[in-house]
Design a protein around this motif. Sequence first.
Motif, PDB file in Angstrom:
ATOM      1  N   TRP A   1      -0.905  -5.266   8.622  1.00  9.98           N
ATOM      2  CA  TRP A   1      -0.301  -4.091   9.238  1.00  9.98           C
ATOM      3  C   TRP A   1       0.494  -3.297   8.211  1.00  9.98           C
ATOM      4  N   GLN A   2       0.352  -1.971   8.268  1.00  9.96           N
ATOM      5  CA  GLN A   2       1.173  -1.088   7.440  1.00  9.96           C
ATOM      6  C   GLN A   2       2.536  -0.924   8.086  1.00  9.96           C
ATOM      7  N   GLN A   3       3.584  -1.357   7.371  1.00 10.72           N
ATOM      8  CA  GLN A   3       4.919  -1.312   7.965  1.00 10.72           C
ATOM      9  C   GLN A   3       5.355   0.095   8.310  1.00 10.72           C
ATOM     10  N   PHE A   4       5.110   1.060   7.445  1.00 13.98           N
ATOM     11  CA  PHE A   4       5.618   2.409   7.673  1.00 13.98           C
ATOM     12  C   PHE A   4       5.017   3.051   8.922  1.00 13.98           C
ATOM     13  N   LEU A   5       3.786   2.702   9.230  1.00 12.02           N
ATOM     14  CA  LEU A   5       3.100   3.297  10.380  1.00 12.02           C
ATOM     15  C   LEU A   5       3.066   2.390  11.594  1.00 12.02           C
ATOM     16  N   GLY A   6       3.296   1.089  11.390  1.00  7.80           N
ATOM     17  CA  GLY A   6       3.117   0.148  12.486  1.00  7.80           C
ATOM     18  C   GLY A   6       1.668   0.059  12.909  1.00  7.80           C
ATOM     19  N   GLU A   7       0.763   0.226  11.973  1.00 12.19           N
ATOM     20  CA  GLU A   7      -0.676   0.308  12.273  1.00 12.19           C
ATOM     21  C   GLU A   7      -1.436  -0.838  11.625  1.00 12.19           C
ATOM     22  N   GLY A   8      -2.349  -1.467  12.388  1.00  8.40           N
ATOM     23  CA  GLY A   8      -3.220  -2.479  11.831  1.00  8.40           C
ATOM     24  C   GLY A   8      -4.230  -1.843  10.887  1.00  8.40           C
ATOM     25  N   ILE A   9      -4.328  -2.365   9.653  1.00  5.42           N
ATOM     26  CA  ILE A   9      -5.218  -1.753   8.660  1.00  5.42           C
ATOM     27  C   ILE A   9      -6.314  -2.703   8.175  1.00  5.42           C
ATOM     28  N   VAL A  10      -6.161  -3.993   8.457  1.00  4.08           N
ATOM     29  CA  VAL A  10      -7.176  -4.977   8.058  1.00  4.08           C
ATOM     30  C   VAL A  10      -7.263  -6.035   9.144  1.00  4.08           C
ATOM     31  N   GLY A  11      -8.503  -6.425   9.505  1.00  2.04           N
ATOM     32  CA  GLY A  11      -8.678  -7.528  10.431  1.00  2.04           C
ATOM     33  C   GLY A  11      -8.893  -7.099  11.870  1.00  2.04           C
ATOM     34  N   GLN A  12      -8.776  -8.065  12.750  1.00  4.99           N
ATOM     35  CA  GLN A  12      -9.066  -7.869  14.178  1.00  4.99           C
ATOM     36  C   GLN A  12      -8.239  -6.746  14.799  1.00  4.99           C
ATOM     37  N   MET A  13      -7.009  -6.557  14.333  1.00  8.33           N
ATOM     38  CA  MET A  13      -6.116  -5.560  14.916  1.00  8.33           C
ATOM     39  C   MET A  13      -6.223  -4.181  14.263  1.00  8.33           C
ATOM     40  N   THR A  14      -7.225  -3.983  13.422  1.00  8.14           N
ATOM     41  CA  THR A  14      -7.393  -2.688  12.767  1.00  8.14           C
ATOM     42  C   THR A  14      -7.420  -1.555  13.792  1.00  8.14           C
ATOM     43  N   GLY A  15      -6.591  -0.551  13.538  1.00  6.21           N
ATOM     44  CA  GLY A  15      -6.534   0.604  14.427  1.00  6.21           C
ATOM     45  C   GLY A  15      -5.511   0.487  15.539  1.00  6.21           C
ATOM     46  N   LYS A  16      -4.987  -0.706  15.781  1.00  7.60           N
ATOM     47  CA  LYS A  16      -3.960  -0.884  16.802  1.00  7.60           C
ATOM     48  C   LYS A  16      -2.626  -0.345  16.281  1.00  7.60           C
ATOM     49  N   ARG A  17      -1.752   0.053  17.202  1.00 12.59           N
ATOM     50  CA  ARG A  17      -0.445   0.582  16.827  1.00 12.59           C
ATOM     51  C   ARG A  17       0.656  -0.168  17.563  1.00 12.59           C
TER      52      ARG A  17
ATOM     53  N   ARG B   1       0.870  -1.180   0.000  1.00 12.09           N
ATOM     54  CA  ARG B   1       0.000   0.000   0.000  1.00 12.09           C
ATOM     55  C   ARG B   1       0.901   1.222   0.000  1.00 12.09           C
ATOM     56  N   ASN B   2       0.697   2.096  -0.958  1.00 12.23           N
ATOM     57  CA  ASN B   2       1.612   3.223  -1.167  1.00 12.23           C
ATOM     58  C   ASN B   2       3.045   2.735  -1.357  1.00 12.23           C
ATOM     59  N   SER B   3       3.176   1.591  -2.030  1.00 13.34           N
ATOM     60  CA  SER B   3       4.466   0.959  -2.314  1.00 13.34           C
ATOM     61  C   SER B   3       5.160   0.460  -1.056  1.00 13.34           C
ATOM     62  N   ASP B   4       4.443   0.418   0.050  1.00  8.87           N
ATOM     63  CA  ASP B   4       5.014   0.027   1.334  1.00  8.87           C
ATOM     64  C   ASP B   4       4.547  -1.362   1.737  1.00  8.87           C
ATOM     65  N   LEU B   5       5.460  -2.097   2.329  1.00  7.67           N
ATOM     66  CA  LEU B   5       5.208  -3.446   2.822  1.00  7.67           C
ATOM     67  C   LEU B   5       3.968  -3.515   3.716  1.00  7.67           C
ATOM     68  N   VAL B   6       3.089  -4.471   3.431  1.00  7.08           N
ATOM     69  CA  VAL B   6       1.982  -4.802   4.323  1.00  7.08           C
ATOM     70  C   VAL B   6       2.338  -6.116   5.015  1.00  7.08           C
ATOM     71  N   MET B   7       2.497  -6.058   6.331  1.00  7.87           N
ATOM     72  CA  MET B   7       2.846  -7.232   7.124  1.00  7.87           C
ATOM     73  C   MET B   7       1.555  -7.888   7.647  1.00  7.87           C
ATOM     74  N   TYR B   8       1.702  -9.048   8.278  1.00  8.43           N
ATOM     75  CA  TYR B   8       0.580  -9.629   9.009  1.00  8.43           C
ATOM     76  C   TYR B   8       1.110 -10.264  10.291  1.00  8.43           C
ATOM     77  N   ASP B   9       0.272 -10.303  11.317  1.00 12.40           N
ATOM     78  CA  ASP B   9       0.665 -11.019  12.530  1.00 12.40           C
ATOM     79  C   ASP B   9       0.086 -12.421  12.480  1.00 12.40           C
ATOM     80  N   ARG B  10       0.836 -13.379  12.946  1.00 13.23           N
ATOM     81  CA  ARG B  10       0.414 -14.775  12.845  1.00 13.23           C
ATOM     82  C   ARG B  10      -0.638 -15.141  13.880  1.00 13.23           C
ATOM     83  N   GLN B  11      -0.798 -14.310  14.902  1.00  9.97           N
ATOM     84  CA  GLN B  11      -1.765 -14.629  15.946  1.00  9.97           C
ATOM     85  C   GLN B  11      -3.210 -14.399  15.473  1.00  9.97           C
ATOM     86  N   THR B  12      -3.455 -13.319  14.732  1.00 17.85           N
ATOM     87  CA  THR B  12      -4.823 -13.028  14.260  1.00 17.85           C
ATOM     88  C   THR B  12      -4.897 -12.928  12.744  1.00 17.85           C
TER      89      THR B  12
END
Length: 347
Positions: free
Chosen positions: A180-196, A165-176
């Motif tokens: 996550w947007q790597q540049f912001l450290g912010e959850g953008i999809v799923g259960q962790m949306t909005g978490k930092r 997204r915006n050429s930036d790595l989208v990570m995921y956590d294996r627990q949920t």
Amino acid sequence: MGKSISHQPAASGSDRQSERAFAMNRLLSPVLIVFFCLTLPVHADPRQWQDEWPRTDFSRTSVQYSEILSGGPPKDGIPPIDHPEFRMVGEVTGLADGEPVITFEHNGDARAYPLQVMIWHEIVNDVVGGKPVTVTYCPLCNSGIVFDRNLDGSVLDFGTTGKLRNSDLVMYDRQTESWWQQFLGEGIVGQMTGKRLAMLPSRFESYARFRDRFPDGRVLVPANPELRDYGANPYAGYDTSHRPFLYDGDLPKGIAPLKRVVIVDGEAWSLDLLREVRQVRRDDLLIRWEPGQNSALDTTQIAKGRDVGNVSVQRRTGDVWQDAVHDLTFAFVFRAFHPQAVLNHLP
């Protein structure tokens, strides 16, 4: 200096497709070219990705799904490192003095993560000085960030989604399996949306500087040196390209989109400016530039990349200067994620 960045009109759809095709052939190694041509980038659609991501709650998101692109590789197609191996500074071979490393120290445990390894894996799940951390690097954004893996009483570990997204790595956590947007450290999809995730103070610096600062430090080494062409840059020429790869957003005005900038508290300074003034001091903040670090995204061999310099960012607490959280990235990334913020640069 002190200019607020604005944007230029985006390229047309056909122009962007041409740029992407050119970028693939210019930037990627032959093996990756074949892979990307077979898996052309498409916008992510939850209905298409549900089979691959059965545990992800796609009903929850803070972004438009049209903003998320498939970069080609599948889930963990860029394999993270979950059991990192290290050698003491004095035992390391095959790492030139000027090569860039991401460095982090906690409780006397100092570690360096060479970009010659990170460029092929992007994520390292580690424990440093007793603290669980995730060390991340997005080559397309040149963004290296260390995160605390502790969140709400749980320890997360991360992998790569294969999405951007915006050429930036989208990570995921294996627990949920939230994204996550790597540049912001912010959850953008799923259960962790909005978490930092909490960002931790780290540095981009040359291996020689790390070695001098931490003679008893440890350096990440490949578990299998034959797995990848470690030391090679599969994105040769990227940081002098005219336009970012897989990015359709607005570009900054007055500065090339792939110029490096350092960001502190939502404000940015170009490295070209810092190279000229050598340091910026504001109250308790000190930003310094010194020569001696290779670009990882220039020539085909990282050790031969041009000198882009070292940046340190520190804050004063009493009489003590300590490393501060910051990010070193490209101007277009700053524009994408901080569209109204100030970017200080040369005229």
